[in-house]
Design a protein around this motif. Sequence first.
Motif, PDB file in Angstrom:
ATOM      1  N   PRO A  91       8.597  14.174  -9.852  1.00  0.00           N
ATOM      2  CA  PRO A  91       8.593  13.302 -10.980  1.00  0.00           C
ATOM      3  C   PRO A  91       8.456  14.454 -12.437  1.00  0.00           C
ATOM      4  O   PRO A  91       7.529  15.229 -12.294  1.00  0.00           O
ATOM      5  N   LYS A  92       8.743  13.590 -13.374  1.00  0.00           N
ATOM      6  CA  LYS A  92       8.349  14.413 -14.784  1.00  0.00           C
ATOM      7  C   LYS A  92       6.889  14.497 -15.081  1.00  0.00           C
ATOM      8  O   LYS A  92       6.304  15.172 -15.486  1.00  0.00           O
ATOM      9  N   ASN A  93       6.145  12.997 -14.687  1.00  0.00           N
ATOM     10  CA  ASN A  93       4.738  13.109 -14.833  1.00  0.00           C
ATOM     11  C   ASN A  93       4.159  12.905 -13.501  1.00  0.00           C
ATOM     12  O   ASN A  93       4.208  11.898 -13.067  1.00  0.00           O
ATOM     13  N   GLU A  94       3.573  13.906 -13.286  1.00  0.00           N
ATOM     14  CA  GLU A  94       3.064  14.108 -11.814  1.00  0.00           C
ATOM     15  C   GLU A  94       1.896  13.127 -11.690  1.00  0.00           C
ATOM     16  O   GLU A  94       1.701  12.466 -10.527  1.00  0.00           O
ATOM     17  N   ALA A  95       0.919  13.263 -12.861  1.00  0.00           N
ATOM     18  CA  ALA A  95       0.016  12.060 -12.710  1.00  0.00           C
ATOM     19  C   ALA A  95       0.064  10.542 -12.520  1.00  0.00           C
ATOM     20  O   ALA A  95      -0.433   9.883 -11.936  1.00  0.00           O
ATOM     21  N   SER A  96       1.472  10.234 -13.234  1.00  0.00           N
ATOM     22  CA  SER A  96       1.708   8.687 -13.003  1.00  0.00           C
ATOM     23  C   SER A  96       1.967   8.594 -11.524  1.00  0.00           C
ATOM     24  O   SER A  96       1.785   7.461 -11.069  1.00  0.00           O
ATOM     25  N   TYR A  97       2.809   9.480 -11.109  1.00  0.00           N
ATOM     26  CA  TYR A  97       3.469   9.225  -9.500  1.00  0.00           C
ATOM     27  C   TYR A  97       2.122   9.176  -8.695  1.00  0.00           C
ATOM     28  O   TYR A  97       1.963   8.390  -7.769  1.00  0.00           O
ATOM     29  N   LYS A  98       1.229  10.075  -8.829  1.00  0.00           N
ATOM     30  CA  LYS A  98       0.008  10.150  -7.837  1.00  0.00           C
ATOM     31  C   LYS A  98      -0.677   8.895  -8.037  1.00  0.00           C
ATOM     32  O   LYS A  98      -1.494   8.348  -7.125  1.00  0.00           O
ATOM     33  N   TYR A  99      -0.856   8.393  -9.076  1.00  0.00           N
ATOM     34  CA  TYR A  99      -1.605   7.088  -9.613  1.00  0.00           C
ATOM     35  C   TYR A  99      -1.014   6.133  -8.576  1.00  0.00           C
ATOM     36  O   TYR A  99      -1.399   5.068  -7.833  1.00  0.00           O
ATOM     37  N   ALA A 100       0.369   5.813  -8.801  1.00  0.00           N
ATOM     38  CA  ALA A 100       1.327   5.119  -8.055  1.00  0.00           C
ATOM     39  C   ALA A 100       1.045   5.104  -6.501  1.00  0.00           C
ATOM     40  O   ALA A 100       0.786   4.130  -5.747  1.00  0.00           O
ATOM     41  N   LEU A 101       1.048   6.380  -6.058  1.00  0.00           N
ATOM     42  CA  LEU A 101       0.923   6.645  -4.636  1.00  0.00           C
ATOM     43  C   LEU A 101      -0.519   6.237  -4.310  1.00  0.00           C
ATOM     44  O   LEU A 101      -0.763   5.767  -3.040  1.00  0.00           O
ATOM     45  N   LYS A 102      -1.428   6.454  -5.071  1.00  0.00           N
ATOM     46  CA  LYS A 102      -2.865   5.882  -4.700  1.00  0.00           C
ATOM     47  C   LYS A 102      -2.891   4.515  -4.389  1.00  0.00           C
ATOM     48  O   LYS A 102      -3.574   4.001  -3.597  1.00  0.00           O
ATOM     49  N   LEU A 103      -2.245   3.794  -5.169  1.00  0.00           N
ATOM     50  CA  LEU A 103      -2.224   2.295  -5.150  1.00  0.00           C
ATOM     51  C   LEU A 103      -1.701   1.996  -3.751  1.00  0.00           C
ATOM     52  O   LEU A 103      -2.033   0.999  -3.200  1.00  0.00           O
ATOM     53  N   VAL A 104      -0.278   2.562  -3.761  1.00  0.00           N
ATOM     54  CA  VAL A 104       0.366   2.261  -2.537  1.00  0.00           C
ATOM     55  C   VAL A 104      -0.497   2.319  -1.342  1.00  0.00           C
ATOM     56  O   VAL A 104      -0.746   1.553  -0.315  1.00  0.00           O
ATOM     57  N   ASP A 105      -1.382   3.631  -1.296  1.00  0.00           N
ATOM     58  CA  ASP A 105      -2.040   3.963  -0.071  1.00  0.00           C
ATOM     59  C   ASP A 105      -3.320   2.845   0.019  1.00  0.00           C
ATOM     60  O   ASP A 105      -3.643   2.528   1.235  1.00  0.00           O
ATOM     61  N   CYS A 106      -3.982   2.555  -1.285  1.00  0.00           N
ATOM     62  CA  CYS A 106      -5.056   1.694  -1.164  1.00  0.00           C
ATOM     63  C   CYS A 106      -4.615   0.499  -0.492  1.00  0.00           C
ATOM     64  O   CYS A 106      -5.351  -0.343   0.273  1.00  0.00           O
ATOM     65  N   PHE A 107      -3.469  -0.198  -1.118  1.00  0.00           N
ATOM     66  CA  PHE A 107      -3.221  -1.419  -0.417  1.00  0.00           C
ATOM     67  C   PHE A 107      -2.774  -1.349   1.008  1.00  0.00           C
ATOM     68  O   PHE A 107      -3.274  -2.341   1.914  1.00  0.00           O
TER      69      PHE A 107
END
Length: 181
Positions: A91-107
């Motif tokens: 992704p162009k913005n690695e931080a936003s992608y990591k945040y999205a993955l963090k949410l997927v993982d938490c759920f």
Amino acid sequence: MKKKILIIISAVAVCVIAFCILVLTGIIQLKSKNETLEKGKALCYVKYMDSYMLIDKNNVVTGSETECPENLPEISGVSFDCIIVGKKFEPKNEASYKYALKLVDCFKKNSLGVSEVYVSDDMKATVYVENVKILMGLDENTEEKINDLRDFYDELIQLDGTLDMQELSKNNIGYSFRQNK
């Protein structure tokens, strides 16, 4: 000299036979490149043109589907230049992608279903579950918010509206919910 060559050939033959036996019994498993790209191992997907690109936990694009994958969350809002099956998703913005993955993982860790995770350019996340839009906001106290959500999730998914979890309500006892009309 002939004895040495015969001994070497015999030793190699024994090794090849032993290896074949280990493969046949399943002790050693051979995987081709295509077998490692199993669609069942996907963690999420991103839309690209008319396809759904499946991404695994190692951020490798494992395949593409023409139909929307069931039981996999979509990650949206994350821009990228190109996406290639078998290559790492960049992704162009690695931080936003990591945040999205963090949410997927938490759920996922909390056994809560999620259909889409959207992260905006300003790093605010919105999660979609059934008919509910959940405003998560910035990556602050994310695990605590998900733990709170777990307590009323079953009731929440019966509703239709927007849950604002960006901050506690004015009296600090909960989050605000706005029902759709």
